[in-house]
Enzyme design. Structure first.
Site, short mmCIF file in Angstrom:
data_model
loop_
_atom_site.label_atom_id
_atom_site.label_comp_id
_atom_site.label_asym_id
_atom_site.label_seq_id
_atom_site.Cartn_x
_atom_site.Cartn_y
_atom_site.Cartn_z
N GLU A 56 0.83 -1.21 0.00
CA GLU A 56 0.00 0.00 0.00
C GLU A 56 0.86 1.26 0.00
OE1 GLU A 56 -2.98 -0.07 -0.60
OE2 GLU A 56 -3.41 -2.21 -0.25
N CYS A 81 -7.63 -2.73 7.90
CA CYS A 81 -6.27 -2.68 7.35
C CYS A 81 -5.81 -1.24 7.24
CB CYS A 81 -6.24 -3.36 5.98
SG CYS A 81 -6.50 -5.15 6.07
N HIS A 138 -0.82 -5.94 1.64
CA HIS A 138 -2.02 -6.77 1.51
C HIS A 138 -1.66 -8.11 0.86
CE1 HIS A 138 -5.40 -3.75 2.25
NE2 HIS A 138 -5.75 -4.85 2.89
#
Lengths: 207, 207, 207, 207
Positions: free
Chosen positions: B80, B143, B168
């Protein structure tokens, strides 16, 4: 009286047309709660587009800004929640320029949230049977760049609360004729954007 | 010497297991460039998880933080880029709590970029034939929440440059046995996370 | 004069409505090249639907048969090429019956191709800016079952060349309001099916 | 003693490699329940591949045939249920030849079902934690063409019950490194195909 600014983009990425520009022009023929709607087609050029947009924000002094762009593959119109200070072009822009992991504006904040009344737009769409949803990313190409540019410029010039945001449109029928992909007819896209403008400007009057 | 903190999550959303927790435990059996790797399983609870994470950051004083989570449907491990100050849970957390359009931390900045060496991780993956990519959104569930919490807490406590970020993971084989969806074998996920830790901590030594 | 038979299905799988039935009714209000269009809603029942369809084929003696059904997730109307002698229900039918790896008709051929003029329909769609494509599988649920049933029954009763085929429709706006998925407005679906009927029956006159 | 024939394909469509060929070679190094496994790489050529395959079936007189091919975008290995008498190439073959709506074999039946023990293979995969599923279409390119060719030739030469079928493989890690798409590591693909061969040939012994 201050107008509403609606921007679209010129074609890019090998597409013969760009629904965002056609839709912007179509809604500019109508009023939104008594406000004039001004539509502008931005170039898919990472230098010219932000410059053009900043000039428009300063010259027009719009009461609200709705930026439109094409998101090929998305199934429905999607309102972006957040603009990120990041450029990472998946393909070069129309001037052949690539950007890889650079900021939109050096030293500026990492992100701005949309200042559009997102829930009011979703509510308006639902009332008129127009599917649409909130998106968590406007990507890292021109769409995010102009979205970030507008929100940052309005903040930097003391207009942070002014409603400004980005709406991604899916393919229209002419793009979808080429191969199997989701699309929404242009006429329905125009209705979605007109409903969004109505929700955005109704809020202006209530202020 | 300061350890590296790796977090995973407990199962949620009806899944019988969560690869992020299994992978976190697996990599904790190895060293990363001489640093101890400490793994922790976080609850899928929007109140307990951030509290637990802040306590870990203060007690362990880690040299780097790699948070892991499951992104069902994604085809490959994805790093991310950005954590956003927004909660909009698609499903309630494991305590039955829902959040709709709320900030992670009231009054805090709209977003933080990952402070991990993203390109170094991608490069390490490529060198080892491990597919993976950069993602533009960590979603608006737990998350993103722990990712934002960690980056904000480290900033607020004077440790902004400390490498901290979110990765992820796709489904593993046991989740994919239930129905046709992309997956990466757990053993390969462990190799991807180990390679990421190596790239992250090699950079620490060079500092 | 022999009519054209258009079938749709009742709702199933938890959906509150089924566009195939609404579209079938809408096109039945028009003529197709001078032929009456008769629409029927079939039950999502693996015993009753084939029985009903065979009775209609024998009683109405239609000049052409266009069967419609919902394919949730498909982005555009799709004409099926082939019906397969196989039932493998992903969910039970509306009577709660499941089928797993059984034939539609015991001892019958493995498959029938559509006897519709597929290229003429694609051509008509393209002329009217209506996206659509050919599909290689009608699945193994009720849609394939009625498609196979019709083609087999017409063959078994000496009417093999009679134009008969299946057209899968995507979600309409009311189904798509529930969550982000591809859809085509019902009004546009009606135009696609009307154009298909026109292409199918024009060919009849030319015969 | 009759061997088991496993075929893969050479690269096509711009891909630098084809996992189906690598997997076919890998499993040919092992026995399957005492039977020799012979692997052959077929050309992606709509004239040469069927000719080559028919010659192999006649010369080798295999006890079973498992054909492999790449299905880019599929998330898991998928066993095809049915071969259809239809060619409609989405891209030209490696000799530059296109086919549009033509039969594989003129005047031959519309379709053949796989004669592999599909449930036994699924069961073997499940036992070994190897995700996979049954597919309803092998497409209309070379994969379907060789599948149809083999089943038709075996039927035409009095060997219809001989186990013969097609297994589509997803991208492997080297193809997936190029861009975000589902993949299964080559080593895991080899295990899936070995397990399939074991299930197919165990049945042979039991006969």
């Amino acid at each position: 009286m201050a107008p509403v600014l609606v921007t679209g983009f010129e074609p890019f990425g090998g597409h013969p047309s760009n629904p965002s520009s056609a839709v912007a022009q179509a809604v500019a023929r109508r009023e939104a709660n008594g406000l004039e709607v001004v539509s502008v087609e931005l170039p898919v050029d990472g230098s010219a587009a932000p410059a053009r947009l900043r000039a428009l924000l300063d010259d027009l002094r719009p009461a609200a800004v709705l930026m439109l762009g094409l998101a090929e593959g998305r199934p429905q119109p999607s309102l972006e929640r957040v603009a990120v200070n990041l450029l990472d072009y998946p393909i070069p822009d129309n001037s052949g320029v690539s950007r890889r992991g650079e900021p939109v504006v050096d030293g500026a904040p990492p992100a701005y949230f949309s200042s559009l009344p997102l829930d009011a737009v979703l509510e308006a769409w639902r009332r008129e049977n127009l599917p649409g949803y909130l998106s968590d990313t406007a990507g890292t190409y021109l769409c995010n760049q102009v979205f970030y540019t507008a929100r940052h410029h309005l903040s930097a010039t003391g207009r942070a609360p002014l409603p400004a945001g980005f709406l991604h449109l899916p393919c229209d029928e002419s793009l979808a004729l080429a191969r199997p992909r989701p699309y929404v007819p242009l006429e329905s896209q125009v209705r979605s954007v007109a409903a969004a403008l109505d929700a955005i400007t109704r809020r202006l009057e209530g202020a």
